[in-house]
Design a protein around this motif. Structure first.
Motif, PDB file in Angstrom:
ATOM      1  N   LYS A  24      46.402 -98.618  53.832  1.00  0.00           N
ATOM      2  CA  LYS A  24      45.788 -98.059  55.042  1.00  0.00           C
ATOM      3  C   LYS A  24      45.659 -99.131  56.120  1.00  0.00           C
ATOM      4  CE  LYS A  24      43.098 -94.440  52.831  1.00  0.00           C
ATOM      5  NZ  LYS A  24      41.744 -93.942  52.547  1.00  0.00           N
ATOM      6  N   GLY A  25      45.266-100.327  55.722  1.00  0.00           N
ATOM      7  CA  GLY A  25      45.123-101.425  56.679  1.00  0.00           C
ATOM      8  C   GLY A  25      46.455-101.842  57.276  1.00  0.00           C
ATOM      9  N   VAL A  26      47.475-101.937  56.431  1.00  0.00           N
ATOM     10  CA  VAL A  26      48.809-102.319  56.906  1.00  0.00           C
ATOM     11  C   VAL A  26      49.339-101.252  57.860  1.00  0.00           C
ATOM     12  CG1 VAL A  26      51.214-102.681  56.208  1.00  0.00           C
ATOM     13  CG2 VAL A  26      49.371-103.755  54.908  1.00  0.00           C
ATOM     14  N   SER A  27      49.192 -99.991  57.486  1.00  0.00           N
ATOM     15  CA  SER A  27      49.673 -98.902  58.340  1.00  0.00           C
ATOM     16  C   SER A  27      48.942 -98.877  59.678  1.00  0.00           C
ATOM     17  CB  SER A  27      49.505 -97.553  57.639  1.00  0.00           C
ATOM     18  OG  SER A  27      50.324 -97.485  56.500  1.00  0.00           O
ATOM     19  N   GLY A  28      47.629 -99.108  59.633  1.00  0.00           N
ATOM     20  CA  GLY A  28      46.845 -99.124  60.863  1.00  0.00           C
ATOM     21  C   GLY A  28      47.256-100.258  61.786  1.00  0.00           C
ATOM     22  N   ALA A  29      47.483-101.425  61.207  1.00  0.00           N
ATOM     23  CA  ALA A  29      47.908-102.569  62.019  1.00  0.00           C
ATOM     24  C   ALA A  29      49.287-102.315  62.623  1.00  0.00           C
ATOM     25  CB  ALA A  29      47.934-103.832  61.168  1.00  0.00           C
ATOM     26  N   GLU A  30      50.175-101.764  61.817  1.00  0.00           N
ATOM     27  CA  GLU A  30      51.529-101.461  62.308  1.00  0.00           C
ATOM     28  C   GLU A  30      51.467-100.447  63.452  1.00  0.00           C
ATOM     29  OE1 GLU A  30      55.781 -99.733  60.613  1.00  0.00           O
ATOM     30  OE2 GLU A  30      53.985 -99.529  59.392  1.00  0.00           O
ATOM     31  N   ARG A  31      50.674 -99.403  63.277  1.00  0.00           N
ATOM     32  CA  ARG A  31      50.537 -98.362  64.304  1.00  0.00           C
ATOM     33  C   ARG A  31      49.945 -98.940  65.592  1.00  0.00           C
ATOM     34  NH1 ARG A  31      48.627 -94.954  61.114  1.00  0.00           N
ATOM     35  NH2 ARG A  31      46.452 -95.596  61.238  1.00  0.00           N
ATOM     36  N   MET A  32      48.939 -99.819  65.459  1.00  0.00           N
ATOM     37  CA  MET A  32      48.304-100.411  66.634  1.00  0.00           C
ATOM     38  C   MET A  32      49.301-101.258  67.428  1.00  0.00           C
ATOM     39  SD  MET A  32      45.043-102.973  66.935  1.00  0.00           S
ATOM     40  CE  MET A  32      45.949-104.346  66.260  1.00  0.00           C
ATOM     41  N   VAL A  33      50.085-102.075  66.730  1.00  0.00           N
ATOM     42  CA  VAL A  33      51.078-102.907  67.420  1.00  0.00           C
ATOM     43  C   VAL A  33      52.111-102.020  68.105  1.00  0.00           C
ATOM     44  CG1 VAL A  33      52.932-104.592  67.105  1.00  0.00           C
ATOM     45  CG2 VAL A  33      50.748-104.916  65.940  1.00  0.00           C
ATOM     46  N   ASP A  34      52.567-100.983  67.402  1.00  0.00           N
ATOM     47  CA  ASP A  34      53.556-100.076  67.994  1.00  0.00           C
ATOM     48  C   ASP A  34      53.013 -99.390  69.243  1.00  0.00           C
ATOM     49  OD1 ASP A  34      55.524-100.682  66.126  1.00  0.00           O
ATOM     50  OD2 ASP A  34      55.079 -98.955  64.848  1.00  0.00           O
ATOM     51  N   GLU A  35      51.758 -98.952  69.181  1.00  0.00           N
ATOM     52  CA  GLU A  35      51.156 -98.287  70.339  1.00  0.00           C
ATOM     53  C   GLU A  35      51.017 -99.238  71.524  1.00  0.00           C
ATOM     54  OE1 GLU A  35      47.453 -96.700  68.941  1.00  0.00           O
ATOM     55  OE2 GLU A  35      48.440 -95.083  67.836  1.00  0.00           O
ATOM     56  N   ARG A  36      50.556-100.438  71.262  1.00  0.00           N
ATOM     57  CA  ARG A  36      50.315-101.393  72.347  1.00  0.00           C
ATOM     58  C   ARG A  36      51.591-101.944  72.963  1.00  0.00           C
ATOM     59  NH1 ARG A  36      44.872-104.821  71.029  1.00  0.00           N
ATOM     60  NH2 ARG A  36      43.542-102.991  70.772  1.00  0.00           N
ATOM     61  N   THR A  37      52.691-101.891  72.219  1.00  0.00           N
ATOM     62  CA  THR A  37      53.958-102.413  72.744  1.00  0.00           C
ATOM     63  C   THR A  37      54.907-101.295  73.139  1.00  0.00           C
ATOM     64  OG1 THR A  37      54.972-102.549  70.546  1.00  0.00           O
ATOM     65  CG2 THR A  37      53.795-104.511  71.351  1.00  0.00           C
ATOM     66  N   GLY A  38      54.432-100.049  73.088  1.00  0.00           N
ATOM     67  CA  GLY A  38      55.296 -98.927  73.438  1.00  0.00           C
ATOM     68  C   GLY A  38      56.476 -98.802  72.479  1.00  0.00           C
ATOM     69  N   ASN A  39      56.251 -99.111  71.217  1.00  0.00           N
ATOM     70  CA  ASN A  39      57.276 -99.056  70.172  1.00  0.00           C
ATOM     71  C   ASN A  39      58.461 -99.984  70.422  1.00  0.00           C
ATOM     72  OD1 ASN A  39      55.972 -97.195  68.434  1.00  0.00           O
ATOM     73  ND2 ASN A  39      56.579 -95.534  69.810  1.00  0.00           N
ATOM     74  N   LYS A  40      58.283-100.950  71.282  1.00  0.00           N
ATOM     75  CA  LYS A  40      59.364-101.885  71.616  1.00  0.00           C
ATOM     76  C   LYS A  40      59.830-102.673  70.390  1.00  0.00           C
ATOM     77  CE  LYS A  40      60.475-105.615  74.837  1.00  0.00           C
ATOM     78  NZ  LYS A  40      59.970-106.443  75.941  1.00  0.00           N
ATOM     79  N   TYR A  41      58.905-102.957  69.488  1.00  0.00           N
ATOM     80  CA  TYR A  41      59.230-103.769  68.307  1.00  0.00           C
ATOM     81  C   TYR A  41      59.119-102.954  67.021  1.00  0.00           C
ATOM     82  CZ  TYR A  41      58.536-107.354  71.804  1.00  0.00           C
ATOM     83  OH  TYR A  41      58.627-108.104  72.940  1.00  0.00           O
ATOM     84  N   ASP A  42      59.370-101.662  67.089  1.00  0.00           N
ATOM     85  CA  ASP A  42      59.190-100.755  65.965  1.00  0.00           C
ATOM     86  C   ASP A  42      59.951-101.205  64.718  1.00  0.00           C
ATOM     87  OD1 ASP A  42      58.155 -98.341  64.754  1.00  0.00           O
ATOM     88  OD2 ASP A  42      60.217 -97.593  64.868  1.00  0.00           O
ATOM     89  N   ALA A  43      61.190-101.589  64.864  1.00  0.00           N
ATOM     90  CA  ALA A  43      61.983-102.022  63.700  1.00  0.00           C
ATOM     91  C   ALA A  43      61.380-103.275  63.067  1.00  0.00           C
ATOM     92  CB  ALA A  43      63.429-102.272  64.097  1.00  0.00           C
TER      93      ALA A  43
END
Length: 64
Positions: A24-43
């Motif tokens: 849950k923590g890993v998924s939350g951190a991943e989602r937060m980074v994706d949201e804040r960067t506009g999915n620019k670094y999704d891969a």
């Protein structure tokens, strides 16, 4: 080993003991980074999250 290394080892041991909560923590951190960067670094965030999950799961990365 330095304080940072000790903290990392403690975090890994805690994650191994509670893998569902760690997921849950890993998924939350991943989602937060994706949201804040506009999915620019999704891969890259996907790859990093998978590596984090492998570090505490013996059976490899879990599915999302």
């Amino acid at each position: 080993m330095g304080k940072l290394g000790d903290m990392m080892n403690k975090a890994k041991q805690m994650a191994k003991g509670h893998p569902d909560q760690a997921d849950k923590g890993v998924s939350g951190a991943e989602r937060m980074v994706d949201e804040r960067t506009g999915n620019k670094y999704d891969a890259k965030t996907d790859k990093a999250a998978d590596a984090a999950r492998r570090s505490y799961r013996d059976d490899g990365p879990s599915g999302r």
